[in-house]
Design a protein around this motif. Structure first.
Motif, mmCIF file in Angstrom:
data_model
loop_
_atom_site.group_PDB
_atom_site.id
_atom_site.type_symbol
_atom_site.label_atom_id
_atom_site.label_comp_id
_atom_site.label_asym_id
_atom_site.label_seq_id
_atom_site.Cartn_x
_atom_site.Cartn_y
_atom_site.Cartn_z
ATOM 1 N N LEU A 1 0.827 -1.205 -0.101
ATOM 2 C CA LEU A 1 0.206 0.272 -0.158
ATOM 3 C C LEU A 1 0.829 1.241 0.024
ATOM 4 C CD1 LEU A 1 -2.604 -0.990 2.562
ATOM 5 C CD2 LEU A 1 -3.079 -0.753 0.013
ATOM 6 N N SER A 2 2.071 1.281 0.708
ATOM 7 C CA SER A 2 2.920 2.161 0.681
ATOM 8 C C SER A 2 3.553 2.587 -0.669
ATOM 9 C CB SER A 2 3.777 2.195 1.933
ATOM 10 O OG SER A 2 4.850 1.379 1.534
ATOM 11 N N GLY A 3 3.621 1.553 -1.528
ATOM 12 C CA GLY A 3 4.539 1.450 -2.647
ATOM 13 C C GLY A 3 5.897 0.881 -2.494
ATOM 14 N N HIS B 1 15.383 -5.166 -3.688
ATOM 15 C CA HIS B 1 14.840 -3.869 -3.462
ATOM 16 C C HIS B 1 13.248 -3.766 -3.727
ATOM 17 C CE1 HIS B 1 15.141 0.366 -2.658
ATOM 18 N NE2 HIS B 1 14.378 0.656 -3.805
ATOM 19 N N LEU B 2 12.900 -4.252 -4.773
ATOM 20 C CA LEU B 2 11.481 -4.341 -5.455
ATOM 21 C C LEU B 2 10.603 -4.964 -4.405
ATOM 22 C CD1 LEU B 2 11.839 -5.002 -9.068
ATOM 23 C CD2 LEU B 2 11.021 -2.754 -8.070
ATOM 24 N N GLU B 3 10.938 -6.061 -3.633
ATOM 25 C CA GLU B 3 10.434 -6.789 -2.731
ATOM 26 C C GLU B 3 10.040 -5.916 -1.511
ATOM 27 O OE1 GLU B 3 9.498 -10.298 -1.776
ATOM 28 O OE2 GLU B 3 10.692 -11.572 -2.993
ATOM 29 N N GLY B 4 10.950 -5.030 -1.296
ATOM 30 C CA GLY B 4 10.757 -3.696 -0.457
ATOM 31 C C GLY B 4 10.595 -4.381 1.175
ATOM 32 N N GLU B 5 11.097 -5.301 1.430
ATOM 33 C CA GLU B 5 11.055 -6.271 2.915
ATOM 34 C C GLU B 5 12.187 -5.609 3.623
ATOM 35 O OE1 GLU B 5 10.144 -10.056 2.562
ATOM 36 O OE2 GLU B 5 8.539 -9.699 0.949
ATOM 37 N N VAL C 1 -3.422 -1.425 -8.622
ATOM 38 C CA VAL C 1 -4.400 -0.945 -9.618
ATOM 39 C C VAL C 1 -5.700 -0.404 -8.899
ATOM 40 C CG1 VAL C 1 -3.406 -2.214 -11.756
ATOM 41 C CG2 VAL C 1 -5.484 -3.366 -10.246
ATOM 42 N N TYR C 2 -5.961 -0.999 -7.949
ATOM 43 C CA TYR C 2 -7.046 -0.350 -6.966
ATOM 44 C C TYR C 2 -6.974 -0.481 -5.447
ATOM 45 C CZ TYR C 2 -11.852 0.451 -6.332
ATOM 46 O OH TYR C 2 -13.104 1.276 -5.690
ATOM 47 N N ARG C 3 -7.372 0.493 -4.757
ATOM 48 C CA ARG C 3 -7.374 0.686 -3.421
ATOM 49 C C ARG C 3 -8.395 0.457 -2.657
ATOM 50 N NH1 ARG C 3 -2.267 2.297 -1.558
ATOM 51 N NH2 ARG C 3 -0.864 2.778 -3.475
#
Length: 153
Positions: free
Chosen positions: A46-48, A106-110, A151-153
């Motif tokens: 959700l945060s990107g 980095h894309l995994e963002g964890e 694509v949708y929140r």
């Protein structure tokens, strides 16, 4: 699959209404195998900060889950099954565990988004995930690297 919470159907309905299309049944699931990680990963999406995920191909084969494909739509839930967002798969690559690079980590963002962190937490996760099927991870095991966008929140 985690599609029993009413929020999943509500999100699916709202999404398809927003694009003026007939509603379709969408898979709904959470990341990881425990509440803390599942909820953190949903928040990172959700945060990107999180725009990718990595499944063991062996797990997909054993569990009967389909191979992700570009264009797939999925509803991400938290551990409680409450819909958080709808994602669309933008890229799918299969590569050996040892060939996962810092860019994908980095894309995994964890965690701190480093490759070292990625390897630490994913190696432990793959051990737990594959143990159910009597397998152990290996450095050359195929990993399904899936990139996505919200694509949708």
């Amino acid at each position: 699959m985690n599609d029993s919470h009413p929020s999943v159907q509500a999100m699916s309905r709202a999404y398809f209404e927003s694009i003026n299309q007939t509603q379709k049944e969408l898979p709904a699931w959470y990341f990881c195998d425990n509440p803390k990680d599942a909820d953190e990963c949903a928040a990172w999406v959700l945060s990107g900060d999180k725009s990718a995920t990595a499944s063991s191909l062996w797990w997909l084969e054993h569990s009967g889950e389909p191979m992700p494909a570009v264009g797939d739509l999925n509803i991400v839930t938290n551990w409680a099954g409450i819909a958080q967002c709808l994602i669309e798969t933008t890229q799918v690559l299969v590569r050996p565990y040892l060939e996962i690079d810092a860019g994908f980590a980095h894309l995994e963002g964890e965690g701190d988004k480093s490759l070292a962190y990625w390897r630490q937490v994913h190696w432990a996760y793959y051990h737990r995930e594959l143990a159910i099927y009597g397998q152990r991870p290996s450095l050359d095991m195929p990993i399904v690297c899936e990139s996505f966008e919200v694509v949708y929140r």
